[in-house]
Design a protein around this motif. Sequence first.
Motif, PDB file in Angstrom:
ATOM      1  N   ALA A 246       0.841  -1.199   0.000  1.00 47.29           N
ATOM      2  CA  ALA A 246       0.000   0.000   0.000  1.00 47.29           C
ATOM      3  C   ALA A 246       0.869   1.240   0.000  1.00 47.29           C
ATOM      4  N   SER A 247       1.930   1.200   0.796  1.00 50.03           N
ATOM      5  CA  SER A 247       2.815   2.354   0.891  1.00 50.03           C
ATOM      6  C   SER A 247       3.532   2.606  -0.433  1.00 50.03           C
ATOM      7  N   TYR A 248       4.054   1.508  -1.052  1.00 54.12           N
ATOM      8  CA  TYR A 248       4.704   1.677  -2.349  1.00 54.12           C
ATOM      9  C   TYR A 248       3.705   2.197  -3.378  1.00 54.12           C
ATOM     10  N   GLY A 249       2.474   1.705  -3.276  1.00 55.37           N
ATOM     11  CA  GLY A 249       1.453   2.112  -4.218  1.00 55.37           C
ATOM     12  C   GLY A 249       1.169   3.598  -4.140  1.00 55.37           C
ATOM     13  N   LEU A 250       1.367   4.175  -2.960  1.00 55.23           N
ATOM     14  CA  LEU A 250       1.155   5.611  -2.802  1.00 55.23           C
ATOM     15  C   LEU A 250       2.390   6.404  -3.198  1.00 55.23           C
ATOM     16  N   GLY A 251       3.413   5.703  -3.661  1.00 51.47           N
ATOM     17  CA  GLY A 251       4.586   6.389  -4.159  1.00 51.47           C
ATOM     18  C   GLY A 251       5.689   6.596  -3.152  1.00 51.47           C
ATOM     19  N   ALA A 252       5.621   5.929  -2.011  1.00 50.77           N
ATOM     20  CA  ALA A 252       6.674   6.105  -1.016  1.00 50.77           C
ATOM     21  C   ALA A 252       7.922   5.365  -1.454  1.00 50.77           C
ATOM     22  N   THR A 253       9.081   5.895  -1.055  1.00 49.65           N
ATOM     23  CA  THR A 253      10.320   5.184  -1.350  1.00 49.65           C
ATOM     24  C   THR A 253      10.465   4.043  -0.347  1.00 49.65           C
ATOM     25  N   ARG A 254      11.487   3.232  -0.596  1.00 46.99           N
ATOM     26  CA  ARG A 254      11.724   2.100   0.291  1.00 46.99           C
ATOM     27  C   ARG A 254      12.018   2.579   1.719  1.00 46.99           C
ATOM     28  N   LEU A 255      12.823   3.641   1.811  1.00 42.77           N
ATOM     29  CA  LEU A 255      13.182   4.168   3.126  1.00 42.77           C
ATOM     30  C   LEU A 255      11.943   4.662   3.859  1.00 42.77           C
ATOM     31  N   GLU A 256      11.100   5.430   3.133  1.00 42.99           N
ATOM     32  CA  GLU A 256       9.895   5.972   3.775  1.00 42.99           C
ATOM     33  C   GLU A 256       8.990   4.850   4.234  1.00 42.99           C
ATOM     34  N   THR A 257       8.870   3.798   3.411  1.00 45.47           N
ATOM     35  CA  THR A 257       8.058   2.657   3.810  1.00 45.47           C
ATOM     36  C   THR A 257       8.622   2.021   5.073  1.00 45.47           C
ATOM     37  N   ALA A 258       9.941   1.823   5.065  1.00 48.11           N
ATOM     38  CA  ALA A 258      10.556   1.150   6.204  1.00 48.11           C
ATOM     39  C   ALA A 258      10.384   1.962   7.484  1.00 48.11           C
ATOM     40  N   LEU A 259      10.679   3.273   7.413  1.00 45.42           N
ATOM     41  CA  LEU A 259      10.711   4.071   8.629  1.00 45.42           C
ATOM     42  C   LEU A 259       9.331   4.544   9.074  1.00 45.42           C
ATOM     43  N   ARG A 260       8.403   4.768   8.128  1.00 42.54           N
ATOM     44  CA  ARG A 260       7.124   5.360   8.522  1.00 42.54           C
ATOM     45  C   ARG A 260       5.974   4.379   8.542  1.00 42.54           C
ATOM     46  N   ILE A 261       6.137   3.258   7.888  1.00 37.50           N
ATOM     47  CA  ILE A 261       5.036   2.292   7.860  1.00 37.50           C
ATOM     48  C   ILE A 261       5.403   1.051   8.671  1.00 37.50           C
ATOM     49  N   VAL A 262       6.520   0.415   8.278  1.00 39.93           N
ATOM     50  CA  VAL A 262       6.849  -0.873   8.893  1.00 39.93           C
ATOM     51  C   VAL A 262       7.313  -0.695  10.332  1.00 39.93           C
ATOM     52  N   LEU A 263       8.233   0.250  10.533  1.00 39.18           N
ATOM     53  CA  LEU A 263       8.787   0.412  11.874  1.00 39.18           C
ATOM     54  C   LEU A 263       7.715   0.769  12.907  1.00 39.18           C
ATOM     55  N   PRO A 264       6.852   1.771  12.635  1.00 40.01           N
ATOM     56  CA  PRO A 264       5.808   2.053  13.630  1.00 40.01           C
ATOM     57  C   PRO A 264       4.901   0.852  13.882  1.00 40.01           C
ATOM     58  N   ALA A 265       4.632   0.078  12.819  1.00 39.08           N
ATOM     59  CA  ALA A 265       3.753  -1.081  13.000  1.00 39.08           C
ATOM     60  C   ALA A 265       4.402  -2.121  13.894  1.00 39.08           C
TER      61      ALA A 265
ATOM     62  N   GLY B  16      -3.039  17.394 -15.807  1.00 33.34           N
ATOM     63  CA  GLY B  16      -3.115  15.942 -15.694  1.00 33.34           C
ATOM     64  C   GLY B  16      -3.407  15.538 -14.272  1.00 33.34           C
ATOM     65  N   LEU B  17      -3.431  14.227 -14.032  1.00 37.52           N
ATOM     66  CA  LEU B  17      -3.752  13.744 -12.693  1.00 37.52           C
ATOM     67  C   LEU B  17      -2.513  13.592 -11.828  1.00 37.52           C
ATOM     68  N   MET B  18      -1.384  13.255 -12.462  1.00 43.61           N
ATOM     69  CA  MET B  18      -0.181  13.018 -11.672  1.00 43.61           C
ATOM     70  C   MET B  18       0.507  14.346 -11.394  1.00 43.61           C
ATOM     71  N   PRO B  19       1.054  14.470 -10.169  1.00 45.78           N
ATOM     72  CA  PRO B  19       1.801  15.701  -9.861  1.00 45.78           C
ATOM     73  C   PRO B  19       3.064  15.754 -10.700  1.00 45.78           C
ATOM     74  N   SER B  20       3.421  16.956 -11.116  1.00 47.31           N
ATOM     75  CA  SER B  20       4.675  17.088 -11.865  1.00 47.31           C
ATOM     76  C   SER B  20       5.208  18.494 -11.647  1.00 47.31           C
ATOM     77  N   GLY B  21       6.132  18.918 -12.440  1.00 46.83           N
ATOM     78  CA  GLY B  21       6.696  20.248 -12.261  1.00 46.83           C
ATOM     79  C   GLY B  21       8.062  20.177 -11.622  1.00 46.83           C
ATOM     80  N   PRO B  22       8.823  21.254 -11.745  1.00 50.64           N
ATOM     81  CA  PRO B  22      10.221  21.241 -11.270  1.00 50.64           C
ATOM     82  C   PRO B  22      10.335  20.976  -9.768  1.00 50.64           C
ATOM     83  N   THR B  23       9.479  21.619  -8.940  1.00 49.33           N
ATOM     84  CA  THR B  23       9.562  21.418  -7.492  1.00 49.33           C
ATOM     85  C   THR B  23       9.368  19.954  -7.161  1.00 49.33           C
ATOM     86  N   TYR B  24       8.338  19.392  -7.821  1.00 48.42           N
ATOM     87  CA  TYR B  24       8.021  18.005  -7.544  1.00 48.42           C
ATOM     88  C   TYR B  24       9.206  17.107  -7.893  1.00 48.42           C
ATOM     89  N   HIS B  25       9.805  17.334  -9.048  1.00 47.95           N
ATOM     90  CA  HIS B  25      10.908  16.478  -9.467  1.00 47.95           C
ATOM     91  C   HIS B  25      12.101  16.623  -8.544  1.00 47.95           C
TER      92      HIS B  25
END
Lengths: 361, 431
Positions: A246-265, B16-25
Amino acid sequence: MDRLNRELESTLCLLLPDGEQGVNMTQSAPVAHAAVSAESMQGPVAGVDGQADADAVGGGPKHDLRRKPRVGESFIQGFLFLCGAVSVLTTVGIVIVLGRETLLFFASEEVNLLKFFGGTEWQPAIGRFGIWPLVTATLMASLIAMAVALPVGLCIAIYLSEYAAQRTRSILKPILEVLAGVPTVVYGYFALTFMTPLLRGMLGRDLVEIYNTASAGIVIGILVIPLVSSMSDDALTAVPNSLRQASYGLGATRLETALRIVLPAALSGVAAAFIVAISRAIGETMIVAIAAGAGPNFTFSPFRAAETMTGHIVRISGGDLSYDSIDYNSIFAIGLLLFLLTLSLNILSQWIVRRFREEYE
Amino acid sequence: MMALHQQQAVSEPTGGLMPSGPTYHRQVEARQRRGRIWAIIFQAALVSGVIALCALIFNIVNQSFGYVAIVNNIDPAELAVDGTPLNALPKEQLVEILEANVSAGLMRRYAHDVPFAERSREDIHGLILERVVEPQVQATWGLFDSVFARGSVMAEAEERFPGSDVYFRSWLTTSFISNSQSSEPLRAGVRTAILGSLWVVAITILFSFPIGVGAAIYLEEYAHRERPLNRLIQTNINNLAGVPSIIYGMLGLAIFVRVLEAFTSGAFLGVGDQSTANGRTIISAGMTLGLLILPLIIINGQEAIRAVPSSLRQAGFGLGATHWQVIWHHVLPSAMPGILTGTILAISRAIGETAPLVVVGASTFIALDPSGPFSKFTVLPIQIYQWTSRPQDEFRNLAAAAILVLLILLLTLNASAVLLRNQFNRRQANA
């Protein structure tokens, strides 16, 4: 068929366990009178009625298939219970032994509770029994150990559970277990002959004494790293994968998943690991006995020699100790304090796991 | 902070639906960079753990081998008779040399211990080395220096200890294992300690294995979980596993050594040696360690028994077996590999345990082999502890060699645990 009958008869206790009793058969008194005929195995199951006998069902020879009192079985169960009770007796023994000698210790004129907990000098030879030098040394060594073991152990656990491939994991876990299986006296040797010269080389021989709490503490830290990492790793891997996905699906990086999702759980398990590690560090004996120095010393400098509670017990009891002397009683008083300290830490860790565990099933 | 950045990124969509732009990148890059940095940190932690293990092993091996500088009281070359070197002389001449160099009183004592006629040539040769040649270790060097800085080691030895014999010595030799304890580092060995360890562990197993497995069976097969008494036993076992080992030593000192002295000194059988009749014996040590590993054996045993599928039990009950028959013929055989593996791991813990045995009262110096459960004892870890505590370098080398022996012993034990488990698993797969 007859032979089978006899065999069955001799081994048959009860065929149908009472539903609520489960497999706990020898205790299921309500169905004690169940009678079963061997012939009934071919036909419908015989009644569980106490009056039913073999003749009524099959017409074969008469057998008394009621439940027999089995003395052997009860005897075995009694023996097994005693085995379990040995562990309780051990605890009772520990409490009685430590308590009794501690009472004798405080009964002597030279010492009272106020002096014991208020004094900053432990010199049995001149009747000074203040526990603080031993306590500060113990706490200092444990703090240094934790400063080493907690970050390193947790990082290793996160790496193993979140980053490492299955193959890497299968190689690395046994290596860490080897580290955990090395006897503590070997770590003591390591502290004295490797860590101390290293510290003295880096920080200067004037600053660091030959015996010092810092090197003992660091090596205790190395000793408990496998404990922290394997307990935390267990807690982290127990977190269900759906959370990570779920966390990866929301675009979190591996680190963010590990520290903010898995570790608190897994926080309760990780916290429990930390507390068990602290308790282990406080009770650790041989490393401090070898590397931290002999002779109680009220100091807050980690580079000076100081004696911990465990180190003191080992040194005093290693010599010739006469029973009922104040020295003999004093080590039991220290032992009781140590026992209560580690016991309450262990109970705390169990409580944390029970109270704060996140259930996902 | 992070969350704020993300909100900003989302709040300025550029279509679009996905966030983009220089800040985001920029932020995605920063997040990924942070991820890479931490991945390196995590790996570094792991590497540091492995480095610690390597340093430990390096340190011990380093101390176990290396150059030693030795000065002899009398050069063995001077003792040669008619050009025959000392180690080639026949027994009679060796006795003469010994007689000429030591006091008459000492000779009488040796003859009293074992008459010279019955002593072997090697024995007398050893006595000459010990009493006449009297080699003294002046300094020792580690393996690393001995291999990579051979020149400077030699120069240092020449400068500080002129006239000394400098040679490469392995502290771990067969004679190190077969010699008993000695105050001469060059002749000291760990035989007494190894035998002591084996005796103590044998007692530990005899004491804790039946009780531990029995308790595990009781808790898993018989006990009602809800009953307060059984819950007490279970909680108690979990807590006992966390009690520091030194506390067990104090328990052993107070109960086995002191209260049960008549039993543990062997006095009740009349077999106790007078010098050991204070209860500080092998049996006290073994039982103390037995109590120490009991919780480990119980917890492991419970896990192994719990892993046996309950269909096996139901099938047994269905055929009319009694409860104990089901346990003995079905549950225990399938749980045995797990129980044995756990037991072996617990035993390797017991072999490495030092602190409780110091408290129970291991002997500081014994050169006699233990003769039974009621004799005084020392064990390998205690021997290591004592050698480590001495200030001279050569005893540190001895300690390192003894550690190697201990680690090899533990490694063999753990390997056998793995083998045993595989063996059992294979047999079960075939059955």
